[in-house]
Design an enzyme around this catalytic site. Sequence first.
Site, short mmCIF file in Angstrom:
data_model
loop_
_atom_site.label_atom_id
_atom_site.label_comp_id
_atom_site.label_asym_id
_atom_site.label_seq_id
_atom_site.Cartn_x
_atom_site.Cartn_y
_atom_site.Cartn_z
CD GLU A 1 9.75 -17.08 108.29
OE1 GLU A 1 10.65 -16.25 108.45
OE2 GLU A 1 9.47 -17.57 107.19
CG ASP B 1 5.29 -13.74 103.92
OD1 ASP B 1 5.96 -14.40 103.14
OD2 ASP B 1 5.63 -13.50 105.09
#
Length: 502
Positions: free
Chosen positions: A215, A41
């Site tokens: 998430e 990420d």
Amino acid sequence: MIGKIFLLATAALMVPVQAEAQRADPRPAYHFAPKRNWMNDPNGLVYFEGEYHLFYQYNPHGDRWGHMSWGHAVSRDLVSWQELPVAIPETADVMAFSGSAVIDWKNSSGFGRGGKPPMIAIYTGHNPKARLQSQYLAYSNDRGRSWTVHGEVLSVGSSEFRDPKIFWHEPTKSWVMIAVMALENRALFFTSPDLKQWTFASSFGPAGGKGRNWECPDLNLLPVEGGKPGEQRWVLSVNLGDQAVGGGSGGQYFVGDFDGRRFTPVDGWGGDPVWTDYGADFYAAVAWNDLPRDDPRRIWIGWANDWRYAEAIPTYPSRGIMTVPRTISLRNTAHGYRLTQRPVRELEALRGTAQVRQQFHLGDAPVALPVDGGAIDLKADLAWSAAEQASITLTDGEGYQTVIGVNPTVNEVFVDRSRSGPHFHDGFANRHVAPVDLSKGKVSLRLLVDESIVELFINDGEQTITDRFFRASGPLRWSASARGGTATMDVTAWPIRQEVPH
Ligand code: FRU
């Protein structure tokens, strides 16, 4: 493959000898990828003193997930990145999971030095021994180069509480944090006067797409194109670890209102998920904080991967790349508000001289497109009256093909990578479709291709499809064709030149 033995050693850790080392594959020319090792990420996206910061989930010790730390890169134009040393390393007990960063302009935290505002990162400390995920604060007084970990600032006693996105909410003059209770598919909102003390405000979800976990949430106030003058709406984006539209992990969003404490979706939202991207490889996208005052854009960037096969993708010596940064806004459509994504305009400055500007007449026999190279920005305006399919095919030296095109009869635009390279994972070889109204007999496509990724922007960002593809060898040959009728295609294609080494 080159039969050479590689020894990867770091001061902290010896990684086992790799018996057979892989050939380094072509680096993307205009997508960020670390020089080596694993990345997931984007984290801590913030602009400060002329630099766009891109922190990211990084394993300094290997090319699979682990030892999660914050890697760091900076850019002055959003498209040429310079990789810097690791910013926030894991400690003995606590990995540095995803999070965000702000500039604390008024020094509300007290961590500023010499009258300069600190850069503050809030991220999830993942402590596997204690089975705890809680939010940690770290600060930097030197433009993100070195960091001091202040420690934990928020815990709810959960092992699945993560991915804080923080931002300043001017109307309530307060800091806001959104973080997920991942397994419960909920996003929690907190407020703070000083980034250190956080008070619970509200909870959102489950709603829309549900799955094993939620998430990397984000919340952005976006302009509504073609709306009432000055109209803006809040967009809550949440990623789904599995069961998303591309087959594995992916992103969804909700449009609504936010009063500084609570997010309320507009009527009609929260049922069927509305996806951010229809490919398999767009995850954990989050937006930059603190863009310059004279830049009204909201810009986000995503990790171009899918957790199903993320650790198996055949790249070396780094594994994981980001998408290009995208400017995001809303459009009010027949289906209600829809997210619009466009590549940042800075990318256009990297275009070389157009290789082709021409109209092609398409039928069954493929027409070669005079496009050369693996890093291309291509616009194709397609029109047809009766075709069942019109498409562009990328063929590698061994005949593997990635096909990008339209199926007008079913209102679908697709990227088909089911035969795009040697098999490496069962979840990979797939075709991804985006629903697009093709009833007017035309569509405009913008295709960003960069060695092993295609980002397709449909009708000026109305929908996107982001997919990696891994060819066997040889240069890509471009061709186009139509089936069940004819089509015309106006093509302009530019090579992308990256002057700055990264
Ligand atoms: C999303 C994610 C986050 C977590 C990070 C760990 O891809 O699973 O929820 O913070 O990756 O690397």
